[in-house]
Every structure is written in C-alpha cells, then in structure tokens.
Design an enzyme around this catalytic site. Structure first.
Site, PDB file in Angstrom:
ATOM      1  N   LYS A  79       0.986  -1.324   0.065  1.00  0.00           N
ATOM      2  CA  LYS A  79      -0.075   0.036  -0.020  1.00  0.00           C
ATOM      3  C   LYS A  79       0.924   1.194  -0.074  1.00  0.00           C
ATOM      4  O   LYS A  79       1.653   1.280   0.921  1.00  0.00           O
ATOM      5  CB  LYS A  79      -0.750   0.021   1.278  1.00  0.00           C
ATOM      6  N   SER A 154      -9.801   1.713   3.114  1.00  0.00           N
ATOM      7  CA  SER A 154      -8.918   2.478   2.235  1.00  0.00           C
ATOM      8  C   SER A 154      -7.837   1.555   1.463  1.00  0.00           C
ATOM      9  O   SER A 154      -7.239   2.061   0.451  1.00  0.00           O
ATOM     10  CB  SER A 154      -8.283   3.522   2.698  1.00  0.00           C
ATOM     11  N   SER A 178      -9.771  -0.708   7.419  1.00  0.00           N
ATOM     12  CA  SER A 178      -9.464  -0.620   6.007  1.00  0.00           C
ATOM     13  C   SER A 178      -8.576  -1.828   5.647  1.00  0.00           C
ATOM     14  O   SER A 178      -8.268  -1.857   4.354  1.00  0.00           O
ATOM     15  CB  SER A 178      -8.333   0.634   5.701  1.00  0.00           C
TER      16      SER A 178
HETATM   17  N1  GLN Z   1     -13.312   3.937   6.517  1.00  0.00           N
HETATM   18  C1  GLN Z   1     -12.444   4.458   7.817  1.00  0.00           C
HETATM   19  C2  GLN Z   1     -12.304   5.971   7.655  1.00  0.00           C
HETATM   20  O1  GLN Z   1     -12.538   6.498   6.611  1.00  0.00           O
HETATM   21  C3  GLN Z   1     -11.349   3.437   8.079  1.00  0.00           C
HETATM   22  C4  GLN Z   1     -10.157   3.829   7.205  1.00  0.00           C
HETATM   23  C5  GLN Z   1      -9.003   3.079   7.705  1.00  0.00           C
HETATM   24  O2  GLN Z   1      -9.107   1.983   8.342  1.00  0.00           O
HETATM   25  N2  GLN Z   1      -7.841   3.510   7.196  1.00  0.00           N
HETATM   26  O3  GLN Z   1     -11.583   6.418   8.461  1.00  0.00           O
END
Ligand code: GLN
Length: 514
Positions: A79, A154, A178
C-alpha cells in the site's frame, strides 16, 4: 496451471523445490498486471524492471545454495502509505505526489530481508481516509468482481490486486476497518493485527492510536506466512509489543478444539442486509458442524463506536497532518502566483480600507501554508482536519474528544467481558456487499456508517480477520469477521483456516475478462 492461480504457500513450495523460478513467478504476475490493471486500477505504480531484477538475483543466490529469506521470490504488493527508501510514497495525495522516502518502513525492510519481490505500490483513499478508494487523488480502483463497484477501502488497491490475481500477497493498513472491509468486499482474506503486533515505523500516520499494518492474501495460510514476516518487536516503534511473534505459518494448520464463538446481539439489528445475515449465519453453522459452540453475547457500547471513532480518528489526523505545510514536506504552492495575489490584495486593501485592512491580510508565510494545504489536500482529508481541529479546540475537547476516549474505554471493557465467555467473536464485516462507484461519494455520513462493524476492534486495539463466506445474488462476495482477544492472531488464523478447509468460497476467482 498458471503460476498466478496458486496460493502464496503453493507458489513458495514451487520456488523452494526449483519447479518454478522467481523470475517465472514475477513474470507471470507482471503479465497479469499488464493485462488486468488497466481495468482494475489497483496499482498506483508498477515497474516490472526492478522487480524482475530482484527476482533474477534471488534465483542466482538460490542456485549458489545461499540461505534465502522466508518469502524468497514471492511477489508482494505494498500500500502506498509505507515508506520505501528511494521510492515515491504518495499516500494517494497531491501533497506528497513527489515525496521520495528517505528510509524503509520496518515492514518494508522486513519484506526485503525476507527476499520478497516488491511488485508495486497499491492505491488507497488519500491518507487512508475512506472506505471506497474513491478518495485517492490519482485514480479509482474497481472491484474485480464487478467493475462498476468499489473495492472498499482504504486498502482498496491492496485487496483488489489479490482478488484479481495480480499479486499473491499484499500489505494493507487498518485504522477503522481498512484491511477487513476491502478484503470482505473483494472476497479475499485480510487480517488486522492487535495494536502493537506489527511495527508502524515508516507508516505515514493517519490516527496513531488506531493504525495497524496487516496482511491481505487469498487464504489464512498465506496471511499467516506474511504476518510471520512482518510481526514482532521493533525498538523504532515505541508502541510495538515486546513479545516474540509465533510461527504463524506452522500453527495455522492446527485445528482448534472446544471453540466457543460469540454471536453479538447488536450485530443483527437495523441495516444488516438479509443476504449478508444469511451468509453469516450459515458460516456459524459450518463452525458448529466443526464442533464449535455458539453463545449469544452483548457489546452494549458498540453502538457508539462509529461516533467515537469519527471524533478520535480525525482529532489525531488533524494533529498528524499539521506537518504538511509546504515547507518541510511535499507540495508547495506556486510562490510567484502567491506573491502576486498578496500584492494585489494589499493594493486594493490600502486603497479601500487603509492600514488596518492591510494588516488584516495573511503574512506571506501563513499564506504559503494556507495555499499549499488548500491545493494539496483533497476534500475528505480537509473534512477530517476540520472535524478533528474542532473536536480538540478549547472549550470543546471535554465535550467531544475526552468523551470519545471514555466511550473507547467502555468499548474495550465490553470486549474484555465478552472474551471471558467466548474464544472468538463472529459476525459480519459490512452490512452490505460492495456498492456502486459514485453511490456514496456525496454522502459522508453514509460512508462513515459503512464502518459500523469494524471500528470497535481498532478502538479496543484487538485483532480481527475478514474472509469470504458467500456471495450475494448479484455475484458479489460477502465477508465474515472473527475478532479475538489481544495478541491472539494465531487463534484468528487457525479458526479461519478451519473454515477454509471445510468450504471453498475463498477459492473462487472473479472472471473480469482479462
Ligand atoms: N473507513 C474508515 C475511515 O474512513 C477507516 C479507514 C481506515 O481504516 N484507514 O476512516
């Protein structure tokens, strides 16, 4: 059979026995990415030459009989939120578009030491803020099961590349879901370890008390292999746990006996789609057929999880992102244009309002910060910075930030109590399968509610794993989530492996025509 159809564990066996070379394996994935990624958009950057060169060196060392690392010759995608020395690390943000990392994240260093072939950098929501990968400043990633749908986020690129057989293993991060949410929506296996299990050194911070790095793979066995390499104490991360990491890849195949699973009453309320509920309940029945007992439990404060998360995560983000000021890091506004703008404003202020109006204008430095940040950050990142700054501001921090911290403590206590009665908690990852690209982009609240079943694990600091347990009538994967007490990743992996031995959902591959 093409090498890209093998699991990482199977491919490793081919490499170790000499039936396949690292160059052949890498080449097979390179071809696959070349054919498919135009449609999926999982990779932000993919450069076959260094990967093939690395593979060539591994083959040579193997030929000479040198001792090789645990992942020797296996392609791994990372990532684009983890630093890799000498390479761009963009976090899918304009503000870091040209940032070249001066050092390796510990996880990247461990992958290199394990002789993994670093095959490319995957797309994400800008700074990992989002649940659909639509917040990337550079491109959209599509769900390989249906290109009209989002892959989740994400770590959307990380999950989509594994689902589309463009990498056998990938590294994701999970601050509020995420890893687990995109794994579930793409039909792959993703594990969010306990906070502190994997070093965060060199991971670009979103919300430091919640962020954790973890593996995305096709099976529990493959996830175990990758976790084994990246887990363990790191003196460079003061929050890393000083306990040796088990040999997950060996223990993962040992079945668990006398397992008691907790089914959370609050998970089956409003909003859960019936197809998801059916798939989850069928998965629970599979566990029962394997000898597990099921107990209904309650996590009474979980209903406040999303609210607490969306105060704590933005608060930490607003502080972490203060460093992107156009001076130290990354993007800087066009200074000439800025000076011209200031001069014009000064001229009109002095002719209109006099000295006072001129004084009210920004200093050039403040203007530089403002313009750089306004131009460098995308809308969701700005929204989080504003939310977080507000929640931490004088007069409000007691009402929001401190209150959220108290809720966080209660959520952890709910888990501690639950784990006195059960070994693992089982439930959904998301309330529905993948949604359409564009469907929720203009509704941040709807997007935040997608995190309903995942944020509690981050708030409590515990581990969770997501893996496929069925498909919707429209052919989209549905995920199952298991959660375990702190540092019981081994239990998560073994329970997931047991399920994958008894079912074949994880073996299905999308046919997106390329
Ligand atoms: N969807 C969550 C957010 O927008 C989690 C994101 C994540 O785990 N990086 O913060």
């Amino acid at each position: 059979m093409s090498l890209v159809e093998l699991t990482a564990t199977e491919l490793l066996a081919e490499l170790e026995s000499g039936r396949a070379s690292a160059v052949e394996a890498t080449q097979a994935y390179v071809e696959r990415i070349k054919a498919g990624d135009e449609h999926v958009g999982a990779f932000l950057r993919f450069d076959p030459q260094p990967a093939l060169e690395q593979a060539r060196q591994i083959d040579q060392r193997r030929k000479k009989g040198e001792r090789l690392g645990r992942l020797a010759g296996l392609p791994v995608a990372v990532k684009d939120l983890l630093c890799s020395r000498g390479e761009r690390t963009t976090c899918a943000s304009r503000i870091l578009e040209n940032f070249v990392a001066p050092y390796d994240a510990t996880v990247v260093a461990r992958l290199k030491a394990a002789d993994a072939v670093l095959i490319g950098r995957t797309n994400l929501d800008e700074f990992a803020m989002g649940g659909s990968t639509e917040n990337s400043a550079f491109q959209k990633t599509r769900n390989p099961w249906n290109l009209a749908c989002i892959p989740g986020g994400s770590s959307g690129g990380a999950a989509a590349c594994v689902a589309a057989s463009m990498a056998p293993l990938s590294i994701g991060t999970d601050t509020g879901g995420s890893i687990r949410q995109p794994a579930a929506l793409c039909g792959v296996t993703g594990l969010k370890p306990t906070y502190g299990r994997v070093s965060r050194f060199g991971l670009v911070a979103f919300a430091s008390s919640l962020d954790q790095i973890g593996p995305i793979a096709r099976t529990a066995q493959d996830a175990a292999l990758l976790l084994e390499v990246i887990a363990g104490h790191d003196p460079l991360d003061s929050t890393s746990v000083n306990r040796p990491a088990p040999r997950y890849s060996q223990t993962v195949i040992e079945p668990l006996s006398g397992l008691t699973l907790g089914l959370v009453r609050e998970h089956f309320g409003e909003g859960l789609e019936s197809e998801v509920e059916t798939a989850v309940r069928q998965a629970v029945a599979v566990y029962e057929s394997l000898g597990a007992k099921v107990k209904e439990i309650s996590l009474p404060h979980s209903k406040y999880g999303v609210a607490a998360y969306y105060i704590i995560a933005p608060s930490e983000a607003s502080s972490n992102l203060a460093r992107y000021d156009g001076v130290h890091y990354g993007y800087r506004t066009d200074e000439k244009a800025m000076q011209a703008e200031l001069a014009a404003e000064r001229a009109s202020a002095s002719s209109g309002g006099g000295a006072q109006a001129v004084e009210a204008l920004d200093s050039p430095l403040v203007r530089l910060y403002r313009r750089s940040r306004a131009e460098g950050f995308g809308p969701e990142v700005k929204r989080r910075i504003i939310l977080g700054t507000y929640a931490l501001s004088a007069g409000y921090s007691d009402k929001y930030y401190l209150k959220a911290l108290k809720v966080r403590r209660l959520i952890r206590q709910d888990f501690d109590r639950a784990f006195q009665q059960v070994d693992l908690i089982v439930g959904p990852v998301t309330a529905s399968p993948a949604f359409k690209v564009g469907e929720k982009v203009n509704d941040p609240l709807a997007m935040y509610l997608v995190d309903l079943y995942t944020v509690s694990a981050n708030l409590a600091g515990i581990g969770g794993i997501a893996f496929p347990c069925g498909f919707s009538s429209s052919g989209l994967p549905i995920g199952l989530q298991l959660q375990a007490p702190p540092l019981e990743e081994d239990r998560l992996l073994r329970a997931c492996h047991m399920y994958q031995q008894a079912t074949d959902w994880h073996q299905r591959r999308p046919d997106f025509g390329f």
